[in-house]
Structure formats: C-alpha cells, structure tokens
Design a protein around this motif. Structure first.
Motif, short mmCIF file in Angstrom:
data_model
loop_
_atom_site.label_atom_id
_atom_site.label_comp_id
_atom_site.label_asym_id
_atom_site.label_seq_id
_atom_site.Cartn_x
_atom_site.Cartn_y
_atom_site.Cartn_z
N ASN A 1 0.80 -1.21 0.00
CA ASN A 1 0.00 0.00 0.00
C ASN A 1 0.85 1.28 0.00
OD1 ASN A 1 -2.52 1.70 0.75
ND2 ASN A 1 -1.14 2.07 2.45
N ALA A 2 2.10 1.19 0.40
CA ALA A 2 2.93 2.39 0.54
C ALA A 2 3.04 3.13 -0.79
CB ALA A 2 4.32 2.01 1.04
N GLY A 3 2.92 4.45 -0.72
CA GLY A 3 3.03 5.24 -1.94
C GLY A 3 3.29 6.70 -1.65
N ILE A 4 3.82 7.39 -2.65
CA ILE A 4 4.03 8.83 -2.57
C ILE A 4 3.57 9.45 -3.88
CG2 ILE A 4 5.95 8.70 -0.94
CD1 ILE A 4 7.83 9.15 -3.34
N GLN A 5 3.53 10.77 -3.92
CA GLN A 5 3.08 11.49 -5.10
C GLN A 5 4.06 12.62 -5.40
OE1 GLN A 5 1.83 11.89 -8.02
NE2 GLN A 5 -0.32 11.56 -7.47
N HIS A 6 4.16 13.00 -6.66
CA HIS A 6 4.95 14.17 -7.04
C HIS A 6 4.21 14.87 -8.18
CE1 HIS A 6 8.58 16.62 -7.37
NE2 HIS A 6 8.34 16.63 -8.68
N ILE A 7 3.89 16.15 -7.97
CA ILE A 7 3.13 16.93 -8.95
C ILE A 7 4.08 17.85 -9.71
CG2 ILE A 7 1.26 18.60 -9.28
CD1 ILE A 7 0.32 15.87 -8.27
N GLU A 8 4.23 17.60 -11.00
CA GLU A 8 5.10 18.45 -11.82
C GLU A 8 4.94 18.04 -13.30
OE1 GLU A 8 9.53 20.38 -11.28
OE2 GLU A 8 9.20 18.31 -10.65
N SER A 9 5.11 18.99 -14.18
CA SER A 9 5.03 18.67 -15.61
C SER A 9 6.27 17.91 -16.04
CB SER A 9 4.87 19.95 -16.43
OG SER A 9 5.99 20.79 -16.28
N LEU A 10 6.12 17.08 -17.06
CA LEU A 10 7.21 16.21 -17.50
C LEU A 10 8.45 16.99 -17.94
CD1 LEU A 10 5.35 13.41 -19.45
CD2 LEU A 10 7.15 13.04 -17.76
N ASP A 11 8.25 18.13 -18.56
CA ASP A 11 9.41 18.88 -19.06
C ASP A 11 10.26 19.47 -17.95
OD1 ASP A 11 6.98 20.56 -18.82
OD2 ASP A 11 8.34 22.20 -19.34
N LYS A 12 9.69 19.56 -16.74
CA LYS A 12 10.42 20.09 -15.59
C LYS A 12 10.87 18.99 -14.61
CE LYS A 12 7.60 24.31 -15.66
NZ LYS A 12 6.56 25.08 -14.90
#
Length: 259
Positions: free
Chosen positions: A89-100
């Motif tokens: 169940n462990a997870g993290i998230q990262h919000i950013e556009s692919l080019d950056k």
C-alpha cells in the motif's frame, strides 16, 4: 469475522488508507503488522488496534530497503508463525510537468511504488510458497488505467503495479497464492490534500476548482471515494475463498473509470 486468525502485513499503514485497512482487518479477526516508514506512526496505529481489542505489531519499514523489508516480513512470521496476506500500500506522489521533472523525483516515486511492492511481494511469496499459500494485494489507482496531467511518475508506477499483480497471479497460482489490485478514485487523505494546492498552483486555478473540475469531474456524483469504501473491498478480496478471483483490478471511483 471474515479474517479470523489470518496474519496480514500492510505497508504504509501508519495513516490514511493503509491505517483504515489495518484497523478493518483487525476488526475482522486478523493479526495485523502495521508497517510504515515512520516508526512512531506505525506504533500509534498498532496501539490503537490493540486498544480496540485486536492484535497488532508495529514495523518500522522503508519499503525501498531490501533488508528492511525481508527482516520485517520475517519478524511477522517469527511472531505469529505464518503469513496469509501481504498488502503493498505504501506510496508517494509528485506533482510536476514532465518537461520540468527531475530524474531524481521520477526515480523516487517509482522506487516507493514499484520497488517497494516487488520487495514485499518477493518476501511474502517465499513464506507463502513454503506454507499454505496466501493473498497478495496492491494499492493501485484509477491511474493504473488512465492518465492525468502532472502525474507522470505516479501514473507510470500505478500502471506497473497492475502488471506486477497479474504476474503474481500467474506465477502464484500453482502455490495457492492469489493476487488482486484495488484501484480507487480520489480519496480525501493527507496525500490528496497535499495535491490540491500543488495542482492549483500548476494549473493556475483555485483549490475549489481543482476538487470540482479536476479530481471529481468525471465521477457520477461529485463525491470522493472513502477509506471505508476501500477497506470494505480490501476485506472482500482478502477473504475471497478461491482463485476464481485473481489477477483482477477492481475500480472504486464513483464511476470515474468504468472498465
């Protein structure tokens, strides 16, 4: 009780969806190992289960650390003599556009989701194959099925978990092991709450618009999925009596994704 006397280990179970599943498993009679990167959070969740009359063990576990995962699973077996359910169940998230997006951030998300799930799977299978079989469960997402902007590492990782789940179903069948993956829509957890302002900044819209027009836009009723919804399904999948249900992705998303 549907999980009486079964032994389960759940990663990322110190808070959020993982903790809700751990508590529900305990109420259904399971002995639950609460694994989390934060040892204090894991102990707090395990103590809450024990205070409610259940059996629980806290494990400090970095799911990307091979030795930590192997040792944690071994401790569960040493404590209770068996392992019936392993839930990645462990997870993290990262919000950013692919080019950056930096490679470091791509790898971090992939490592927690995919490396962590693999390491738990391998450790669990070694014990399940030597015993009476068992159940592997994975926390996927609607993003195991489709994509959203600004979430490329998460989307790729969740798609990967779908493949891992299916591979386990094929390989594990001859050893009495089933595997399934739960694919929720947005659940109002700290992970999602963190995303709301991040997406608002990236998209140049208000937080209310993120919720209404991004997160819940494609649901049938404009509602978040709840931890209770996920916990109910997690019990059903763990308790299912045969290999008639294996290698499957079950979507709980208020109709966001219909597969």
């Amino acid at each position: 009780m549907r999980l009486e006397q079964r032994v389960a280990v759940i990663t990322g179970a110190g808070r959020g969806i993982g903790r809700a599943i751990a508590e529900r498993y305990a109420r259904e009679g399971a002995r639950v190992a609460v694994a989390d990167l934060d040892s204090a959070t894991a102990e707090e969740a395990a103590a809450a289960i024990r205070d409610a009359g259940g059996e629980a063990l806290a494990l400090a576990m970095d799911v990307t650390d091979e030795q930590a995962v192997d040792a944690g699973v071994q401790r569960v077996v040493d404590t209770w003599g068996r392992l019936d359910i392993a839930f990645a169940n462990a997870g993290i998230q990262h919000i950013e556009s692919l080019d950056k997006l930096a490679l470091e951030n791509w790898r971090k998300v992939m490592s927690v989701h995919l490396d962590g799930a693999f390491l738990l799977t391998r450790a669990a299978l070694r014990h399940m194959y030597a015993g009476q079989g068992g159940t592997l469960l994975y926390m996927g997402s609607v993003h195991s099925m489709e994509a959203s902007p600004l979430k490329a590492p998460y989307v790729a990782a969740k798609h990967g978990l779908l493949g891992l789940c299916r591979a386990v179903a094929k390989e594990g069948a001859g050893h009495g092991v089933r595997s399934n993956i739960i694919c929720p829509g947005f659940v109002r957890t700290p992970l999602v709450d963190k995303q709301i302002p991040e997406q608002a900044r990236e998209l140049g819209i208000s937080e209310e618009e993120v919720i209404r027009n991004v997160m819940l836009k494609n649901t049938v009723d404009g509602e978040f999925t709840t931890v209770e919804d996920i916990s109910e399904l997690a019990v059903t999948l763990a308790a299912f009596p045969s290999a008639a249900l294996t290698g499957q992705s079950v979507v709980v998303s208020h109709g966001w994704h219909m597969g």
